[in-house]
Design a protein around this motif. Structure first.
Motif, PDB file in Angstrom:
ATOM      1  N   ILE A  30       0.835  -1.203   0.000  1.00  0.00           N
ATOM      2  CA  ILE A  30       0.000   0.000   0.000  1.00  0.00           C
ATOM      3  C   ILE A  30       0.868   1.250   0.000  1.00  0.00           C
ATOM      4  O   ILE A  30       0.605   2.225  -0.718  1.00  0.00           O
ATOM      5  CB  ILE A  30      -0.946  -0.002   1.223  1.00  0.00           C
ATOM      6  CG1 ILE A  30      -1.966  -1.138   1.105  1.00  0.00           C
ATOM      7  CG2 ILE A  30      -1.646   1.340   1.366  1.00  0.00           C
ATOM      8  CD1 ILE A  30      -2.903  -1.241   2.277  1.00  0.00           C
ATOM      9  N   GLU A  31       1.941   1.213   0.790  1.00  0.00           N
ATOM     10  CA  GLU A  31       2.846   2.361   0.838  1.00  0.00           C
ATOM     11  C   GLU A  31       3.585   2.533  -0.482  1.00  0.00           C
ATOM     12  O   GLU A  31       3.798   3.661  -0.941  1.00  0.00           O
ATOM     13  CB  GLU A  31       3.838   2.190   1.989  1.00  0.00           C
ATOM     14  CG  GLU A  31       4.625   3.448   2.284  1.00  0.00           C
ATOM     15  CD  GLU A  31       5.400   3.345   3.579  1.00  0.00           C
ATOM     16  OE1 GLU A  31       5.708   4.400   4.171  1.00  0.00           O
ATOM     17  OE2 GLU A  31       5.714   2.219   4.013  1.00  0.00           O
ATOM     18  N   SER A  36       4.069   5.591  -5.478  1.00  0.00           N
ATOM     19  CA  SER A  36       3.968   5.521  -6.934  1.00  0.00           C
ATOM     20  C   SER A  36       2.858   6.409  -7.467  1.00  0.00           C
ATOM     21  O   SER A  36       2.772   6.648  -8.673  1.00  0.00           O
ATOM     22  CB  SER A  36       3.722   4.073  -7.381  1.00  0.00           C
ATOM     23  OG  SER A  36       4.753   3.225  -6.920  1.00  0.00           O
ATOM     24  N   THR A  37       2.004   6.884  -6.597  1.00  0.00           N
ATOM     25  CA  THR A  37       0.953   7.832  -6.961  1.00  0.00           C
ATOM     26  C   THR A  37       1.417   9.262  -6.792  1.00  0.00           C
ATOM     27  O   THR A  37       1.138  10.139  -7.618  1.00  0.00           O
ATOM     28  CB  THR A  37      -0.299   7.586  -6.102  1.00  0.00           C
ATOM     29  OG1 THR A  37      -0.764   6.252  -6.299  1.00  0.00           O
ATOM     30  CG2 THR A  37      -1.402   8.569  -6.449  1.00  0.00           C
ATOM     31  N   ILE A  38       2.161   9.510  -5.721  1.00  0.00           N
ATOM     32  CA  ILE A  38       2.577  10.870  -5.375  1.00  0.00           C
ATOM     33  C   ILE A  38       3.490  11.477  -6.434  1.00  0.00           C
ATOM     34  O   ILE A  38       3.258  12.600  -6.910  1.00  0.00           O
ATOM     35  CB  ILE A  38       3.275  10.865  -3.997  1.00  0.00           C
ATOM     36  CG1 ILE A  38       2.255  10.605  -2.887  1.00  0.00           C
ATOM     37  CG2 ILE A  38       3.995  12.186  -3.755  1.00  0.00           C
ATOM     38  CD1 ILE A  38       2.888  10.399  -1.528  1.00  0.00           C
ATOM     39  N   ALA A 111       7.595  10.576   5.242  1.00  0.00           N
ATOM     40  CA  ALA A 111       7.348   9.183   4.865  1.00  0.00           C
ATOM     41  C   ALA A 111       6.142   8.584   5.589  1.00  0.00           C
ATOM     42  O   ALA A 111       5.396   7.793   5.006  1.00  0.00           O
ATOM     43  CB  ALA A 111       8.601   8.349   5.149  1.00  0.00           C
ATOM     44  N   ASP A 112       5.933   8.970   6.832  1.00  0.00           N
ATOM     45  CA  ASP A 112       4.821   8.390   7.602  1.00  0.00           C
ATOM     46  C   ASP A 112       3.460   8.898   7.156  1.00  0.00           C
ATOM     47  O   ASP A 112       2.434   8.347   7.561  1.00  0.00           O
ATOM     48  CB  ASP A 112       5.017   8.689   9.094  1.00  0.00           C
ATOM     49  CG  ASP A 112       6.211   7.954   9.679  1.00  0.00           C
ATOM     50  OD1 ASP A 112       6.596   6.916   9.110  1.00  0.00           O
ATOM     51  OD2 ASP A 112       6.770   8.432  10.688  1.00  0.00           O
ATOM     52  N   TRP A 113       3.462   9.935   6.324  1.00  0.00           N
ATOM     53  CA  TRP A 113       2.189  10.502   5.851  1.00  0.00           C
ATOM     54  C   TRP A 113       1.990  10.275   4.357  1.00  0.00           C
ATOM     55  O   TRP A 113       1.184  10.951   3.726  1.00  0.00           O
ATOM     56  CB  TRP A 113       2.139  12.008   6.159  1.00  0.00           C
ATOM     57  CG  TRP A 113       2.029  12.315   7.613  1.00  0.00           C
ATOM     58  CD1 TRP A 113       0.898  12.366   8.378  1.00  0.00           C
ATOM     59  CD2 TRP A 113       3.106  12.607   8.505  1.00  0.00           C
ATOM     60  NE1 TRP A 113       1.189  12.674   9.674  1.00  0.00           N
ATOM     61  CE2 TRP A 113       2.555  12.825   9.791  1.00  0.00           C
ATOM     62  CE3 TRP A 113       4.496  12.688   8.351  1.00  0.00           C
ATOM     63  CZ2 TRP A 113       3.337  13.129  10.899  1.00  0.00           C
ATOM     64  CZ3 TRP A 113       5.280  12.987   9.456  1.00  0.00           C
ATOM     65  CH2 TRP A 113       4.705  13.204  10.701  1.00  0.00           C
ATOM     66  N   SER A 188      10.209  -3.154  -0.964  1.00  0.00           N
ATOM     67  CA  SER A 188      10.696  -1.834  -0.577  1.00  0.00           C
ATOM     68  C   SER A 188      10.857  -0.973  -1.816  1.00  0.00           C
ATOM     69  O   SER A 188      10.873  -1.470  -2.948  1.00  0.00           O
ATOM     70  CB  SER A 188      12.029  -1.939   0.169  1.00  0.00           C
ATOM     71  OG  SER A 188      13.089  -2.189  -0.728  1.00  0.00           O
ATOM     72  N   LEU A 189      11.023   0.317  -1.580  1.00  0.00           N
ATOM     73  CA  LEU A 189      11.177   1.268  -2.681  1.00  0.00           C
ATOM     74  C   LEU A 189      12.436   0.980  -3.488  1.00  0.00           C
ATOM     75  O   LEU A 189      12.411   0.952  -4.721  1.00  0.00           O
ATOM     76  CB  LEU A 189      11.225   2.691  -2.113  1.00  0.00           C
ATOM     77  CG  LEU A 189      11.344   3.834  -3.124  1.00  0.00           C
ATOM     78  CD1 LEU A 189      10.104   3.909  -3.998  1.00  0.00           C
ATOM     79  CD2 LEU A 189      11.571   5.150  -2.398  1.00  0.00           C
TER      80      LEU A 189
END
Length: 421
Positions: A30-31, A36-38, A111-113, A188-189
């Motif tokens: 999900i993260e 990948s959306t931002i 990152a947490d948001w 992971s990224l």
């Protein structure tokens, strides 16, 4: 005192860095989907602020203008470039503020948001699309095949920006450990970096442009071999690849790299097939309908590969970068096609002109990557990254990213294009 203990005591910084990158398990899908959306939405937001408003005339407009006026092709273009250097650098600075800085912040202090910010940015993008619809704007025929290739260029630039920021940020504690490369299984990224790089280049490869190549046109070619590789993994190969025991032969010493070629080669072939069928093949043409068709297909494929990844990760084998298994391949495709699908919404956003920073990076992708690695090495030689405070680390990363952006901008402004082939 044994040899290992002696070595660790003599080089404690090296030992700390090894521990810093060990036993990592990654983040949630999900993260990854949120990040990948931002990033592509940030690029679209920059497109909504027309670059030509900042520099008077974008580099592409200058080139088009000089090409249309043959008598001024050499002199006029150079004059315009020399007189507009300040505006050009100002445009680079604006691109840096809107695209690079927020991306860096989402990789570090925000990152947490990321999930919440992704939702907010999606809502903002929808508002921009609705606003353009209310103004009765619609994609024109000029945004056909040319715009499709511009979308691919933007996608490749997004991959490069992410790569360049992460290769240095990962050395600082401000970079979340869940974004760094995992040990065995996990997502992971940075795990997606190599796969994304392979896919981004395969989409525009010579094979993707060659419609007569039969080896790349077989839909079953890569899936059969990838499925067979996954079968080997399930029935014992994964245990061998993830084992810490290594023999003296070259295969055992490089077992993960050698066997993961099956997965990366599949990613490349799939990218070639997509690039050929959607962007360069005989079925693609410079029409509005072709772009709508390509956009729909990319969105469907992105959703399909996300669902496939979830099923494979849950019921077959968890995602593993080290083995480049089937779940990793589908995750790379899902994540990257999601980025490309969002960028392909550019026709629905007012002022969808490519930013100056994108043009600069796209002209020198390899040079940008090499310069990023050089700067990363210089920072690591000069700074103890593990003991650096968060504020100092963020400042170093901002300066690093700004130098990289300005360097690529100046190279592009002066017509320098570095190629090594």
């Amino acid at each position: 005192m044994d040899t290992t203990t002696l070595r660790n005591s003599l080089n404690p910084i090296k030992r700390l860095k090894e521990e810093f990158v060990s036993n990592l398990t990654g983040s949630s899908m999900i993260e990854i989907a949120a990040l990948s959306t931002i990033i592509p939405i940030l690029v679209l937001l920059r497109h909504s602020f027309n670059s030509s408003n900042v520099i008077g005339m974008s580099l592409r407009a200058v080139l088009d203008h000089t090409a249309a006026n043959a008598s001024l092709k050499k002199s006029d273009g150079l004059v315009i470039r020399s007189k507009s250097l300040k505006r050009y650098l100002a445009a680079i600075a604006v691109d840096f503020l809107i695209i690079v800085i927020p991306t860096l912040l989402f990789f570090t202090v925000l990152a947490d948001w990321s999930c919440l910010c992704a939702i907010l940015l999606v809502l903002l993008l929808l508002l921009l699309i609705a606003a353009k619809g209310m103004l009765n704007h619609s994609p024109t025929r000029e945004s056909g095949n040319q715009s499709l290739r511009a979308n691919i260029s933007s996608f490749r630039v997004v991959v490069m920006i992410t790569t360049c920021l992460c290769i240095l940020a990962v050395d600082f504690r401000i970079f979340p450990r869940r974004y760094a490369k995992t040990e065995t299984y996990g997502t992971s990224l940075m795990d997606l970096g190599v796969g994304s790089f392979v896919l981004a280049n395969s989409l525009v490869s010579r094979q993707a442009r060659n419609v007569s190549s039969t080896i790349y046109s077989s839909d079953n070619y890569f899936w059969c071999r990838l499925s067979r590789y996954q079968y080997w993994l399930i029935y014992g190969l994964n245990t061998y690849l993830l084992s810490n025991q290594r023999g003296s032969d070259i295969i055992s010493q490089n077992k993960e790299g050698l066997f993961s070629i099956f997965g990366y080669w599949s990613i490349y072939l799939i990218g070639v097939q997509l690039g050929n069928s959607l962007f360069f093949g005989k079925n693609s043409s410079a029409t509005l309908g072709s772009k709508r068709r390509a956009r729909i297909i990319v969105w469907i494929l992105a959703l399909f590969f996300w669902m496939t990844t979830l099923l494979l990760d849950s019921y077959v084998e968890r995602v593993s970068r080290r083995m480049c298994n089937l779940a990793y391949v589908t995750l790379v495709l899902a994540q990257n096609l999601q980025v490309l699908a969002i960028l392909m919404l550019s026709g629905y956003v007012a002022g969808n002109e490519t930013s100056v920073l994108e043009e600069a990076l796209n002209s020198n992708l390899l040079a940008a990557f090499l310069l990023a690695n050089l700067l990363t090495g210089l920072v690591n030689l000069s700074v103890d990254t593990l003991s650096t405070s968060s504020i100092t680390a963020l400042l170093i990363l901002l300066v690093y990213a700004f130098i990289l952006s300005i360097a690529m901008g100046l190279a592009n402004f002066n017509g320098i294009r570095l190629k090594f082939w």
